[in-house]
Design an enzyme around this catalytic site. Sequence first.
Site, PDB file in Angstrom:
ATOM      1  N   ARG A 134       0.855  -1.196   0.000  1.00 50.53           N
ATOM      2  CA  ARG A 134       0.000   0.000   0.000  1.00 50.53           C
ATOM      3  C   ARG A 134       0.881   1.233   0.000  1.00 50.53           C
ATOM      4  NH1 ARG A 134      -2.854   0.423   5.054  1.00 50.53           N
ATOM      5  NH2 ARG A 134      -1.462   2.163   5.548  1.00 50.53           N
ATOM      6  N   GLU A 156       4.328   7.322   2.756  1.00 46.32           N
ATOM      7  CA  GLU A 156       5.164   6.145   2.986  1.00 46.32           C
ATOM      8  C   GLU A 156       4.693   5.018   2.082  1.00 46.32           C
ATOM      9  OE1 GLU A 156       4.767   5.071   7.066  1.00 46.32           O
ATOM     10  OE2 GLU A 156       2.679   4.458   6.887  1.00 46.32           O
ATOM     11  N   ASN A 158       4.124   0.863   2.285  1.00 51.89           N
ATOM     12  CA  ASN A 158       3.979  -0.241   3.237  1.00 51.89           C
ATOM     13  C   ASN A 158       4.179  -1.580   2.536  1.00 51.89           C
ATOM     14  OD1 ASN A 158       2.686   1.309   5.709  1.00 51.89           O
ATOM     15  ND2 ASN A 158       1.627   2.018   3.875  1.00 51.89           N
ATOM     16  N   SER A 163      -3.039  -2.753   6.063  1.00 51.47           N
ATOM     17  CA  SER A 163      -4.363  -3.054   6.591  1.00 51.47           C
ATOM     18  C   SER A 163      -5.475  -2.241   5.933  1.00 51.47           C
ATOM     19  CB  SER A 163      -4.379  -2.811   8.102  1.00 51.47           C
ATOM     20  OG  SER A 163      -4.034  -1.472   8.377  1.00 51.47           O
ATOM     21  N   LYS A 336      11.881   2.975   6.302  1.00 50.98           N
ATOM     22  CA  LYS A 336      11.836   4.390   5.938  1.00 50.98           C
ATOM     23  C   LYS A 336      13.162   4.845   5.353  1.00 50.98           C
ATOM     24  CE  LYS A 336       7.670   4.757   7.586  1.00 50.98           C
ATOM     25  NZ  LYS A 336       7.485   3.342   7.987  1.00 50.98           N
ATOM     26  N   LYS A 398      10.807  10.396  11.410  1.00 54.51           N
ATOM     27  CA  LYS A 398      10.230   9.055  11.329  1.00 54.51           C
ATOM     28  C   LYS A 398      11.273   7.990  11.645  1.00 54.51           C
ATOM     29  CE  LYS A 398       6.652   9.896   7.816  1.00 54.51           C
ATOM     30  NZ  LYS A 398       6.071   9.356   6.569  1.00 54.51           N
ATOM     31  N   GLU A 402       6.508   0.380  11.276  1.00 53.87           N
ATOM     32  CA  GLU A 402       5.171   0.379  10.705  1.00 53.87           C
ATOM     33  C   GLU A 402       4.152   0.608  11.828  1.00 53.87           C
ATOM     34  OE1 GLU A 402       4.686   0.339   7.573  1.00 53.87           O
ATOM     35  OE2 GLU A 402       6.658  -0.307   6.894  1.00 53.87           O
ATOM     36  N   GLY A 403       2.944   1.017  11.457  1.00 57.00           N
ATOM     37  CA  GLY A 403       1.894   1.254  12.440  1.00 57.00           C
ATOM     38  C   GLY A 403       1.906   2.700  12.903  1.00 57.00           C
ATOM     39  N   ARG A 489      -8.143   7.347   4.485  1.00 62.84           N
ATOM     40  CA  ARG A 489      -8.174   7.545   5.932  1.00 62.84           C
ATOM     41  C   ARG A 489      -8.258   9.036   6.214  1.00 62.84           C
ATOM     42  NH1 ARG A 489      -2.915   4.550   7.894  1.00 62.84           N
ATOM     43  NH2 ARG A 489      -2.240   5.376   5.886  1.00 62.84           N
TER      44      ARG A 489
END
Length: 514
Positions: A134, A156, A158, A163, A336, A398, A402-403, A489
Amino acid sequence: MASTSHADYPPELSAEEQDFIFTELKDWSIAHGLAVRPAPSFVQQSQDPSGVLATTAPVTVFPSLFPRKCFEDGLSIQKAYNELYSAIARDEQWLQGIVEELVDVDDFVAKLWQTHLAVKKEGYIQDISLGLFRSDYMVHGDPSKSNSSPGLKQVEFNTIASSFGGLSSQVSALHRYLLSLGAYPSSTSSIIKADALRQSQSTSQLAKGLAAGHKAYGESKTRRPLCVLFVVQDPERNVFDQRHLEYALLEQNGVRSFRLPFGKILAHTKLDGDRTLLYIPPHSPSTSYEVTTIYFRAGYSPDDYVKEEDWEARLHLEKSRAIKCPSVLTQLAGCKKVQQVLATPHSPHLKRFLPDDDVASRLLKTFAPIYPLDKSNAGEEAKKLAIDPSSAARYVLKPQREGGGNNIYRKAIPPFLQELPETQWPAYILMEMIEPPPLRNAIIRNGVLESGGVICELGVYGVCLWREGSEKGQKGEILENFEAGYLLRTKGDQSEEGGVAAGFGAVDSCCLVG
């Protein structure tokens, strides 16, 4: 009633309109699995000791306005991003150069790399890898240019546990349902139209990707029935998002899957003599299945590796014949630091993986300036920007994680770095903040309606299945490569983070304009 303009969208709802929409949204969401397990702050464990309760996922009442061209650009470029990151994952030598800059300052990255080296020493037995990716973007307008056209800038990329593909399909269907019901005020009819609401196909497309991995595995080596294994966290608040993929995998592709908590890998799986992975369901120990594909929805965070046995479990899976989604090298490609190396101004690395200048140029336009915090010339300049409060206000710091909930924003950066030994600074990257246009929306979270300014983040899913190259210089080949739907989102404009499961954002869908 006068039509609502883009600047006034969405309109304020009357008490009666709020009650009607809230009831319809809540009931439709629960009926269609647009749900999460409630957060401990909302329902205490003592009130739900068995973990059986569910609540509506944080969701927007209205679809958010999104520039049509930016949306279409994001979808059209995803195959190129799939190609880029699959090429990075196949280039062990290049990736090693990146990882070696991190192993002394990031224990988690170091342990992932050690896992790869341990498998390599024994010999990789599976040469096919699967990525359900993603790529996340925000719309960016240059504040120094009053008439500049908005464009996408990447937040970013992923490569593991990407998810909300399951919930994204549901929320776009929810907004279409509310439109067909006449739930939205008539003043929005010139904006919220059926052809402006783009349905996300992420559930079916991501399931199609898992099915492609399952098929590529080939026939059973042990004459046992075949399955896909979802490796998950326990407890898992985001279980319904994952369930949508499981159900689509079975109903649309005829592929059986099982859920396995990360902490129980060694208890319920074993490797036979040729490293074929077998899964023994605890509810039926007399039956075992041959695992074709391991889909990691856990293992992306140090929090998943509580004890040394958890690292042994990850190595156990990586050594197996099953196709990994993702492999440990593909997970490392999502660091990253990789994004920074590609996006640092004047970086030569992109051309290594995408020799087509036109394709590389399209990707390059989506990069926001990102800098290291190391001893390079770019790193020394970035340090000056990061420790000065006036310039730090334009950046985000950063880590390689992840998350949600991991980033340091704007004026919080200088005091954070002051407390962090400078030897640890290279574990972070410094990224210029993306400045999205101001929007408004209403979000329902934990049964409460919140209205106000919001910021939207577009995630575009991609599926890539590839065969690794050989040590003799063969580059490998891509077997499947397609865009797989989208996620929007949305978060309040006072929140820097956007993770829905982490409690910051809400799932949304696009109302295309322009």
